[in-house]
Design a protein around this motif. Sequence first.
Motif, PDB file in Angstrom:
ATOM      1  N   GLY A 175      37.460  43.973  37.324  1.00 48.41           N
ATOM      2  CA  GLY A 175      38.328  43.667  38.360  1.00 48.41           C
ATOM      3  C   GLY A 175      37.846  42.691  38.828  1.00 48.41           C
ATOM      4  O   GLY A 175      36.878  42.592  39.587  1.00 48.41           O
ATOM      5  N   TYR A 189      44.156  39.818  43.127  1.00 52.22           N
ATOM      6  CA  TYR A 189      43.507  41.486  41.791  1.00 52.22           C
ATOM      7  C   TYR A 189      44.330  40.514  40.193  1.00 52.22           C
ATOM      8  O   TYR A 189      45.233  40.540  40.388  1.00 52.22           O
ATOM      9  CB  TYR A 189      43.112  42.184  42.466  1.00 52.22           C
ATOM     10  N   GLU A 191      42.311  42.231  36.675  1.00 53.34           N
ATOM     11  CA  GLU A 191      41.744  42.633  35.654  1.00 53.34           C
ATOM     12  C   GLU A 191      41.305  42.338  34.853  1.00 53.34           C
ATOM     13  O   GLU A 191      41.903  41.860  33.815  1.00 53.34           O
ATOM     14  CB  GLU A 191      42.503  44.357  35.039  1.00 53.34           C
ATOM     15  N   LYS A 192      40.020  42.033  34.205  1.00 50.87           N
ATOM     16  CA  LYS A 192      39.427  41.884  33.110  1.00 50.87           C
ATOM     17  C   LYS A 192      40.191  40.451  32.946  1.00 50.87           C
ATOM     18  O   LYS A 192      40.174  40.451  31.845  1.00 50.87           O
ATOM     19  CB  LYS A 192      39.469  42.945  32.042  1.00 50.87           C
ATOM     20  N   ASP A 253      44.979  49.896  39.088  1.00 50.06           N
ATOM     21  CA  ASP A 253      44.525  47.973  39.080  1.00 50.06           C
ATOM     22  C   ASP A 253      46.322  47.342  38.558  1.00 50.06           C
ATOM     23  O   ASP A 253      45.823  46.404  40.064  1.00 50.06           O
ATOM     24  CB  ASP A 253      43.328  47.955  37.855  1.00 50.06           C
ATOM     25  N   GLN A 254      46.308  47.215  37.737  1.00 45.46           N
ATOM     26  CA  GLN A 254      47.360  46.501  37.436  1.00 45.46           C
ATOM     27  C   GLN A 254      48.698  47.135  37.902  1.00 45.46           C
ATOM     28  O   GLN A 254      49.593  45.670  38.238  1.00 45.46           O
ATOM     29  CB  GLN A 254      47.973  46.595  35.709  1.00 45.46           C
TER      30      GLN A 254
END
Length: 436
Positions: A175, A189, A191-192, A253-254
């Motif tokens: 992330g 932010y 993620e990948k 995260d998402q």
Amino acid sequence: MAGAEQRVVAVIMVGGPTKGTRFRPLSLNVPKPLFPLAGQPMVHHPISACRRVSRQFPPSFVSWIPSLQIPNLAQIYLIGFYEEREFALYVSSISNELRIPVRYLREDKPHGSAGGLYSFRDYIMEDSPSHIVLLNCDVCSSFPLPDMLEAHKKYGGMGTLLVNKVSAESANQFGELVADPDTNELLHYTEKPETFVSDLINCGVYIFTPNIFNAIEDVLKQKKDRANLRRVSSFEALQSATKALPADFVRLDQDILSPLAGKKELYTYQTLDFWEQIKTPGMSLRCSGLYLSQFRRTSPHLLASGDGKRTATIVGDVYIHPSAKVHPTSKIGPNVSISANARVGAGARLINCIILDDVEIMENAVVIHSIVGWKSSIGKWSRVQAIHLGEGDHNAKLGITILGEAVDVEDEVVVVNSIVLPNKTLNVSVQEEIIL
């Protein structure tokens, strides 16, 4: 009253048997979180770090006095999909050792990293903590939690993420995030990402206030509302059914970090010490070495010593279980961990390896850059090794040699860069093979 204000609960996400398939064949015998790194189960290292949270003593002082308790750490929870019986013995043992209640909570179904936390909110809030430490078990770090907690309190936000700088080439495996250089606020932010955003990454270590549960609850309500209001054609409904996650599935995260970025709720704390993800056996070997190196600062009593006279010659950082028998003419290290009831014969040479329980390494055998599984044996004058390609290659499948449980390597056999599944006998030399 001051003690109650500072009460901390720790939660460690340990995953389950459907996860960590890249860790095979080692995870065929033991849950990945219980695989030993530097002589201690993988999950033991974050647990030990949690034990030091917010205590007014340096970590080195805490670590070598086992009886010293941290009054504001109320409870440690392990959350995962493993059967409870697989963790029962360890949880009981570590609770007694640290004198801190440790409890394993089994998820009934996947809820996502944030949803799993939310599903056990009643347990986590039993002690009315002011802060919740959340860690992923497959992270190898010095876990600077006391300093991180102090920073979190100064920031005054809902959560603080441990972050680290990595190379631009490897950043998209994690992330990626953007933080304000002055205030350390999390501004963005993702993620990948497919394209490069930042070399600053999420380390999977967090400190939250209980308000995190309100944020997760808001996401759950939004998901439920969207599901109720959705009006789509039969074709769109079919597409949605194949892509949509369950309504109670919330990803940290998402679903939480990304939407809250830039809203003065989340902040970052950058570690300048070591950090790795433990996804493969090769990384477990590297991380075992990192923890052994940390022992030199925090737990020197766990490291072996010897000059080759009455005990084996020890080079660098080495852990030897008290029940292991190591011949005085052998030479061990650096970065070697030898587990319970292992036997190392005369003239043996061990470098950068993990030797698991009940292994026998016979006279003049050599083990380098390898993991030797439980109850395996290495014959006289045999050689088990990998060609070490450097730190960047620890994730390569054949950058390490792995012997599964009960593998017998007969005398004068050479095994190089190979993976051998359990219960095999090798009477001929092999190189760069996977032996099923």
